[in-house]
Design an enzyme around this catalytic site. Structure first.
Site, PDB file in Angstrom:
ATOM      1  N   ASN A   1       2.241   1.934   1.692  1.00  0.00           N
ATOM      2  CA  ASN A   1       2.191   1.885   3.154  1.00  0.00           C
ATOM      3  C   ASN A   1       0.826   1.482   3.705  1.00  0.00           C
ATOM      4  O   ASN A   1       0.556   1.639   4.889  1.00  0.00           O
ATOM      5  CB  ASN A   1       2.617   3.230   3.747  1.00  0.00           C
ATOM      6  CG  ASN A   1       3.964   3.669   3.219  1.00  0.00           C
ATOM      7  OD1 ASN A   1       4.048   4.549   2.359  1.00  0.00           O
ATOM      8  ND2 ASN A   1       5.014   2.998   3.685  1.00  0.00           N
TER       9      ASN A   1
ATOM     10  N   ILE B   1      -2.394   0.260   8.162  1.00  0.00           N
ATOM     11  CA  ILE B   1      -1.554   1.394   7.787  1.00  0.00           C
ATOM     12  C   ILE B   1      -0.211   1.308   8.499  1.00  0.00           C
ATOM     13  O   ILE B   1      -0.154   1.015   9.689  1.00  0.00           O
ATOM     14  CB  ILE B   1      -2.235   2.720   8.194  1.00  0.00           C
ATOM     15  CG1 ILE B   1      -3.611   2.843   7.528  1.00  0.00           C
ATOM     16  CG2 ILE B   1      -1.359   3.921   7.838  1.00  0.00           C
ATOM     17  CD1 ILE B   1      -4.522   3.852   8.185  1.00  0.00           C
ATOM     18  N   CYS B   2       0.855   1.579   7.735  1.00  0.00           N
ATOM     19  CA  CYS B   2       2.173   1.653   8.350  1.00  0.00           C
ATOM     20  C   CYS B   2       2.562   3.120   8.450  1.00  0.00           C
ATOM     21  O   CYS B   2       2.931   3.743   7.458  1.00  0.00           O
ATOM     22  CB  CYS B   2       3.201   0.888   7.520  1.00  0.00           C
ATOM     23  SG  CYS B   2       4.838   0.945   8.239  1.00  0.00           S
ATOM     24  N   LEU B   3       2.400   3.680   9.652  1.00  0.00           N
ATOM     25  CA  LEU B   3       2.731   5.095   9.841  1.00  0.00           C
ATOM     26  C   LEU B   3       3.284   5.250  11.258  1.00  0.00           C
ATOM     27  O   LEU B   3       2.642   4.844  12.229  1.00  0.00           O
ATOM     28  CB  LEU B   3       1.468   5.951   9.652  1.00  0.00           C
ATOM     29  CG  LEU B   3       1.632   7.460   9.788  1.00  0.00           C
ATOM     30  CD1 LEU B   3       2.616   8.006   8.752  1.00  0.00           C
ATOM     31  CD2 LEU B   3       0.291   8.167   9.630  1.00  0.00           C
TER      32      LEU B   3
ATOM     33  N   GLN C   1       4.011  -1.379   3.968  1.00  0.00           N
ATOM     34  CA  GLN C   1       3.016  -2.227   4.592  1.00  0.00           C
ATOM     35  C   GLN C   1       2.614  -3.313   3.612  1.00  0.00           C
ATOM     36  O   GLN C   1       2.384  -4.445   3.969  1.00  0.00           O
ATOM     37  CB  GLN C   1       1.791  -1.388   5.007  1.00  0.00           C
ATOM     38  CG  GLN C   1       0.637  -2.186   5.595  1.00  0.00           C
ATOM     39  CD  GLN C   1       0.932  -2.617   7.021  1.00  0.00           C
ATOM     40  OE1 GLN C   1       1.544  -1.889   7.789  1.00  0.00           O
ATOM     41  NE2 GLN C   1       0.507  -3.819   7.375  1.00  0.00           N
TER      42      GLN C   1
END
Lengths: 193, 277
Positions: free
Chosen positions: A78, A86-88, A121
């Site tokens: 991610n 960042i993929c959050l 990500q």
């Protein structure tokens, strides 16, 4: 920008030394550009690492999420291995102003513990995570030792020292260790051909 | 001398010109226009209020006090409730500027109650000024108290020393005599009142992280600072920031009990005003 709130947040983070996250001002009294630090969680390939996070607060914070990206290179489904992006969800559409810098950094820490390869990500890392988990684990560990652990306490430095003591040059030792995910014995075998 | 309809009409256009100057930040020019209007319509309260507001921007406190007084004198004689509210507000500001914090507090309190009653947007500004006045009052009082207590300690120590037999137990090495522990404890307890600590989190908004000024409650039972919650509903989304339960602005209700509890808390911990101002 709600300066009062940001100051309170910083004070609260400073007071809570046990949380494993920390925030510093990057330049002087500028409250918009901060640096976060996240401890790598135990029993993960990130253990022992300190991961630096670039934090940018827009004027309408906390009514928009803080912008965060890793400054320390991380091998994680991610997190972009190139840019640190960042993929959050909570940093995007799931943000709420009741969240704070501290809770956001703690969420990053939780993300390190439990990668979400379904919502990647970094597609390469995510694919590796699913199809060749052992290599993922080794690479993530190698990256942690290379980039997130201060050299003085780094196990990697020790391994490099061992290999160079045997007469190989440093660049070759590093390349070999990276190729085998940090395993000293395997790296030696590789170098010996 | 009653003003004629023609006077009133002329005063109205002067007031409009004054307001235009005011909104451009040209306060002296605005004051001139309001003054011209006042000569035409001396019993039109809003003129005094507006002139006082302009004088306030210039910190001409004598003028502010006079105009606030004039507006309040017209209560019951044509001054609207809004004029009266602003009259109290301006008088409170002028008193604070003159160091009369206790009287300032009374007027600001009246203004705040009226502004809340009418849900006038000026209420937040009044609240900040009231908090500021309360804080300054506390600072002045607590400083005076600290000095008085210091003097009392010395006096008591001297009295105690005078009673000591002159032979054996001489005063301490530095010539002063320590008070007995019980007495020291008493002084310490008295000082706690004046020590700023962190307010309990029940009294702080999870969004602003400061003591509530105008707490409102959501359908989930969570309380937030009104302005912060409304901004959230507008900018982030129509849900409760903590529980994420969907909600709209129409469901926001003032949390009167929490507000009362906080005011009680602030009465007992006046340093807290420093945070809400």
């Amino acid at each position: 920008m709600d300066i009062g709130r940001i100051n309170k947040e910083l004070k609260e983070i400073e007071r809570d030394t046990a949380s494993g996250v920390r925030v510093e001002l990057r330049n002087g009294s500028d409250l918009q550009h901060l640096t976060g630090f996240v401890q790598g969680p135990k029993d993960t390939p990130y253990e022992g690492g300190i991961f630096k996070v670039e934090i940018t607060l827009e004027n309408s914070y906390p009514f928009v999420p803080p912008k965060m990206k890793f400054l320390t290179k991380v091998w994680h489904p991610n997190v972009s291995s190139q840019s640190g992006a960042i993929c959050l969800d909570i940093l995007k559409d799931q943000w709420s102003p009741a969240l704070t810098l501290k809770t956001a950094l703690l969420s990053l820490q939780a993300l390190l513990s439990s990668p979400q390869p379904d919502d990647p990500q970094d597609a390469v890392v995510a694919k590796q995570f699913m199809s060749d988990h052992e290599t993922y684990r080794k690479t993530a560990r190698f990256w942690t030792e290379s980039f997130a652990i201060p050299p003085s306490q780094s196990a990697l430095e020790e391994k490099i020292a061992h290999i160079t003591e045997m007469g190989f040059d440093r660049a070759a030792a590093v390349a070999a260790l990276e190729a085998v995910g940090g395993d000293e014995q395997a790296a030696l075998e590789r170098l010996l051909g | 001398m009653a003003s004629t309809p023609a006077d009133r009409k002329a005063a109205e256009s002067l007031k409009t010109e004054g307001n235009a100057f005011f909104s451009k930040g040209k306060f002296s020019a605005a004051i001139e226009k309001y003054t011209e209007a006042v000569t035409l319509c001396p019993d039109w309260a809003v003129l005094y209020v507006n002139r006082g507001m302009a004088a306030r921007k210039l910190e001409h406190w004598g003028r502010v006090e006079e105009d606030a007084g004039a507006a309040l004198a017209l209560v019951g004689a044509g001054a609207s409730e809004r004029d009266a509210m602003k009259g109290h507000y301006l008088l409170g500001l002028a008193m604070a500027a003159g160091g009369q914090h206790a009287r300032s507090k009374q007027h600001l309190r009246k203004a705040l109650d009226a502004a809340r009653e009418a849900n006038d947007s000026i209420k937040d500004e009044i609240w900040r000024e009231l908090a500021s006045a309360n804080y300054l009052l506390w600072q002045a009082e607590s400083t005076a108290r600290r000095i008085r207590h210091g003097d009392m300690r010395k006096e008591l120590a001297a009295l105690l020393a005078a009673q000591q037999p002159t032979d054996g137990s001489a005063p301490g090495a530095n010539g002063t005599l320590e008070l007995p522990n019980d007495w020291q404890e008493l002084f310490k307890t008295a000082a706690v009142h004046d020590c700023a600590v962190e307010a309990p989190s029940t009294f702080t908004c999870p969004l602003t992280m400061e003591i509530f000024r105008d707490p409102v409650v959501t359908p989930s039972g969570r309380s937030y600072e009104r302005t912060a919650l409304l901004e959230h509903l507008k900018k982030v989304g129509r849900f409760d920031p903590i529980t994420r339960q969907p909600m709209t602005e129409a469901q926001v209700v003032p949390n009167v009990s929490l507000r009362a509890a906080i005011e009680l808390y602030l009465e007992e911990h006046p340093w807290g005003w420093g945070e809400v101002k």
